[in-house]
Motif scaffolding. Structure first.
Motif, short mmCIF file in Angstrom:
data_model
loop_
_atom_site.label_atom_id
_atom_site.label_comp_id
_atom_site.label_asym_id
_atom_site.label_seq_id
_atom_site.Cartn_x
_atom_site.Cartn_y
_atom_site.Cartn_z
N GLY A 76 16.05 25.19 -28.94
CA GLY A 76 17.25 25.62 -28.12
C GLY A 76 17.31 26.95 -27.94
N GLU B 259 21.01 28.29 -21.08
CA GLU B 259 20.54 27.61 -22.22
C GLU B 259 19.33 26.84 -22.17
OE1 GLU B 259 24.03 25.39 -23.10
OE2 GLU B 259 24.52 26.62 -25.05
N ILE B 260 18.61 26.58 -23.23
CA ILE B 260 17.21 25.75 -23.05
C ILE B 260 17.40 24.57 -24.05
CG2 ILE B 260 15.99 27.57 -22.16
CD1 ILE B 260 14.54 28.20 -25.05
N SER B 261 16.41 23.83 -23.98
CA SER B 261 16.28 22.59 -24.71
C SER B 261 15.03 22.56 -25.51
CB SER B 261 16.69 21.20 -24.02
OG SER B 261 15.60 21.16 -22.99
N SER C 19 11.27 18.05 -26.31
CA SER C 19 12.62 18.90 -26.19
C SER C 19 13.87 18.15 -26.43
CB SER C 19 12.74 19.58 -24.69
OG SER C 19 11.53 20.29 -24.28
N LYS D 134 20.71 20.55 -23.33
CA LYS D 134 20.43 22.21 -23.79
C LYS D 134 21.50 22.59 -24.49
CE LYS D 134 18.44 22.87 -19.28
NZ LYS D 134 18.39 23.45 -17.90
#
Lengths: 327, 505
Positions: free
Chosen positions: B259, B267-269, B286, B290
């Motif tokens: 993340g 934001e990322i996951s 993933s 996120k």
């Protein structure tokens, strides 16, 4: 349906021949309930090839297996290993086969024609090892051979003293000869069980059995007879003497201590190296022996042919053999 | 001898010619057969067989082995099985085909005891065949191959673990005292040399530890003897460059980075793991959510991603499935909190709820999947780091606030503190403070006998940040400072991993 041979052909690998995949790899296996064929699946060729094993066939009957679950990780495509050998199967079918072959090998004379098929007995051992019966098979083999050797030992005990040495020699020779065939039959068990799990070696183990069950029981009666025979020329043929002494030395090198002079005649480097001061004594001994032989009617013969007659040493000239032992 | 004596080997209805000399050279089966004095050992003239009959082996397996024997043993670049061009859809099919061919090959090689071929298999262990090879090695009693497969599976543990076949192979322990395959592999991963590894956006510069060529490395390892930092051969995957606020944790000696957010976007996951055994990064499944500024904690061979910016949910990563699943959420979203594992449970301490300071210590029990209120504290803390040894949690840095007049409060921002909390006696201890170091935005890792901390010196006279690298010795309750900081950089993470011993690499 047939399987295209090309599907099995690994590219880049040169193959000698292109055999058709045998029929029994495709069809349902004996012992399985004969029902309608399983429905074809997406990757039919692979599925067909997989179908040779019983577990996969059963799995296919179950509803909707996923593609990955059909990879046969816990089962085997091997024809050898397809049918589980239970301990009962082992006892009723496999061991008796081995038992018979071992009997035959133990009791025949060295050099006899052996009618046993190596491939059949080896396969039998192989199957038992792969089906986890090594431990049982090893213990059965040791038990079997122990029993045989105990019988051999009893028979020897009943021998009259004048035949005792010769019979011991025959028993030793026959057993060692039998090992030449028994050990190769069990190499699969040796390599994949005895060596790896027990850190031992089958041949060593089987030789040790002879030491324990025959040689050790007879060594104290055998040794005085051997020493006596050695001092009386031709009571026992030199080849018999050589066989037994070398054999005993192989079985247990410590036995040298019981008769170092006797062993030194057949095994090199038993006695400490000769001292220069002792050479005249050795020479005197040889001369004395030669004088005795001449007195007993032996001639020295043509000196020029002395070397040519060497190979006859075991048969005729014990003097030659005995004098060599000191050098 | 001018012409090679050939032997015909028959399997089912086919014959294969093989050089007798090579056969005896390569196959212990045939060597023993010819020495046994049995029926098949005799020459044809002496009443021996015309062909050497074999039964039960598969033709493709036998052919591969006889090819090998005819070729006189291992050829240069010998590769196991088909290595054709792989087109997308066929891959799985080919893999399965290869697996079945492999088992036929191993059977024929084992039966005929072609030792050099079996030996060659040791170097042919791959991700797509290691499980099958391991099984075959067990069936045919090939301890060297079994050992090679185990070594391979240790190195590629998570990739092997998530294969659907793994659980079929990893049968439960058969006897008491036996450990499962999974357990064996897991334990074997915890070997090597424990080494501190630093990740970050290093800027290079005059204090850089090593002459860098081109871009400064983003991964460094610390050599304790010389107190020097060296670049690790591998760098962060491009996906992870400039990601902040990620969660990190070590599971089975893999360093997970999960993340976070990118400065430029949101934001990322995504989740990545660094495998020190291979010195490679792997992208794994993933997260469903996120999240950034959350905590990633490893417990009982799983990872838990806890909360995040305005997020209260929690998800769990199981490497056996390579998948994330939601579990019981936090009672409230938390910010500036911290969490760690202790004795198989997760403890969450400090930070803010959406309304107030979080004075509660929360405990999560993975087996029951329940969050409980463990205890309420008198002191508020935020932005701290947490590690645990046995039942003791060490709280490193952070900003303390005791409600009530004139107690430690605002100035503590410029103080690096170490406190401990015993989860059994529930006793807090204020262990150590260092007034010139910042307690915020630090990174720390438990390593050997201490907590290694990277922070910065707070000097009011200059605006320059001075990086510090120091250790809190848990047993001696003392500070130890190291001269060399890896490099100027930001977004730092320090962690302790087992690197392969030099002899093994």
């Amino acid at each position: 349906s047939s399987i295209p041979v090309s599907a099995r052909e690994p590219p880049g690998v040169q193959l000698l021949a292109v055999p058709a995949v045998s029929v029994d790899r495709k069809g349902p296996k004996e012992g399985l309930p004969m029902g309608p064929p399983p429905p074809p699946e997406a990757n039919g060729v692979i599925m067909m090839l997989k179908s040779c094993d019983a577990a996969a066939a059963v799995a296919k009957a179950a509803p909707a297996p996923t593609a990955s679950s059909t990879i046969n990780i816990n089962t085997s495509t091997s024809k050898f290993l397809m049918n589980v050998i239970t301990i009962e199967d082992y006892k009723s079918t496999y061991w008796p086969k081995l038992d018979g072959a071992i009997d035959q090998l133990l009791t025949q004379s060295p050099g006899d024609y052996i009618p046993i098929s190596y491939e059949q007995i080896y396969s039998c051992v192989y199957k038992c090892v792969c089906q986890q019966h090594s431990e049982q098979m090893y213990s059965d083999l040791i038990k079997k051979i122990t029993n045989h050797l105990e019988r051999v030992s009893k028979e020897l005990q009943a021998s009259p003293p004048d035949l005792y040495i010769e019979r011991f020699n025959i028993a030793l020779g026959q057993y060692m000869g039998a090992l030449q065939s028994i050990v190769p039959l069990f190499i699969y068990m040796n390599k994949f069980y005895i060596e790896t799990k027990l850190n031992r070696d089958l041949k060593d183990d089987l030789i040790k059995l002879f030491t324990e069950h025959v040689a050790e029981k007879h060594i104290y009666s055998l040794m005085p007879l051997l020493i006596e025979a050695q001092s009386t020329p031709f009571q026992v043929t030199p080849s018999t003497m050589a066989n037994i002494v070398k054999g005993l030395y192989t079985l247990r090198p410590e036995w040298v201590q019981m008769a170092p002079n006797l062993f030194s005649k057949f095994i090199p480097n038993i006695l400490p190296p000769a001292m220069e001061s002792e050479l005249s004594e050795y020479a005197a001994q040889d001369q004395k022996l030669q004088r005795e032989l001449i007195q007993n009617g032996f001639t020295r013969g043509d000196q020029s042919r002395k070397r040519a007659g060497d190979e006859l040493a075991y048969n005729s000239s014990s003097a030659c053999a005995s004098s060599r032992g000191y050098r | 001898m001018s012409a090679e004596e050939m032997v015909q080997i028959r399997l089912e209805d086919r014959c294969y010619p093989v050089s007798k000399r090579k056969l005896i050279e390569q196959s212990d089966y045939f060597r023993a057969l010819y020495r046994s004095g049995m029926r098949e050992a005799l020459s044809q003239e002496a009443g021996g067989p015309e062909v050497q009959q074999l039964r039960g082996l598969s033709a493709p397996g036998l052919r591969l082995v006889l090819d090998f024997i005819n070729a006189g043993g291992a050829r240069e670049g010998w590769l196991l099985g088909p290595r054709g061009e792989k087109s997308g859809g066929l891959e799985e099919e080919e893999e399965m085909d290869e697996v079945s061919l492999l088992s036929e090959l191993v059977e024929a090689a084992s039966f005929l005891q072609v030792t050099s071929l079996l030996q060659l298999l040791l170097s042919q262990v791959r991700l797509n065949n290691c499980l099958e090879m391991y099984r075959l090695a067990q069936v045919y009693g090939l301890p060297d191959l079994q050992e090679a497969c185990l070594r391979f599976m240790v190195v590629h543990f998570h990739e092997v673990l998530c294969k659907p076949q793994f659980h079929l192979l990893g049968s439960p322990p058969q006897a008491p005292g036996d450990v499962s395959l999974k357990q064996r592999l897991r334990e074997a991963r915890m070997t090597g040399t424990p080494v501190l590894v630093a990740l970050g956006d290093f800027l290079g510069g005059p204090l850089a530890p090593h002459p860098y060529q081109g871009e400064p490395p983003s991964m460094l390892r610390y050599e304790e003897m010389t107190e020097r930092w060296f670049p690790l051969a591998n760098n962060l995957p491009p996906d992870l460059v400039n990601v902040r606020g990620y969660g990190s944790a070590i599971l089975d000696n893999y360093l997970f980075i999960v993340g976070g957010y990118r400065i430029t976007s949101q934001e990322i996951s995504a989740a990545h793991s660094y495998n020190p055994s291979t010195n490679e990064w792997l992208q794994v499944a993933s997260m469903n959510q996120k999240r950034s500024n959350f905590k990633l904690v490893a417990v009982n061979s799983k990872l838990y991603a806890i909360g995040g910016q305005a997020v209260s949910n929690v998800e769990c990563y199981n490497p056996e499935q390579d998948a994330w699943n939601f579990v019981a959420p936090l009672p409230n979203p938390l910010a500036e909190f911290s969490a760690c594992e202790c004795k198989g449970k997760i403890y969450v301490i400090g930070g803010y709820t959406t309304r107030d300071r979080n004075m509660n210590i929360l405990q999560y029990c993975p087996s029951a999947d329940i969050w409980t209120l463990f205890e309420t504290c008198d002191v508020h803390i935020r932005k701290q780091q947490m590690v645990s040894v046995e039942e003791t949690i060490y709280i490193v840095g952070g900003c303390l606030h005791e409600p009530g007049p004139n107690r430690r409060s605002s100035q503590s921002e410029d103080t690096l503190t170490v406190q401990s909390y015993n989860t059994v006696t529930r006793q807090w201890l204020y262990l150590k403070e260092n007034t010139s170091k910042s307690g915020l935005n630090l990174t720390c890792a438990l390593h050997n006998d201490g907590i290694y901390i990277m922070s910065r010196d707070v000097t009011l006279s200059t605006s320059l940040e001075h990086r510090v690298f120091l250790k809190y010795n848990i047993f001696a309750d003392s500070w130890e400072a190291f001269r060399r900081f890896p490099a100027f950089g930001h977004n730092l993470l320090v962690s302790s991993l087992y690197l392969p011993n030099k002899a093994e690499t």
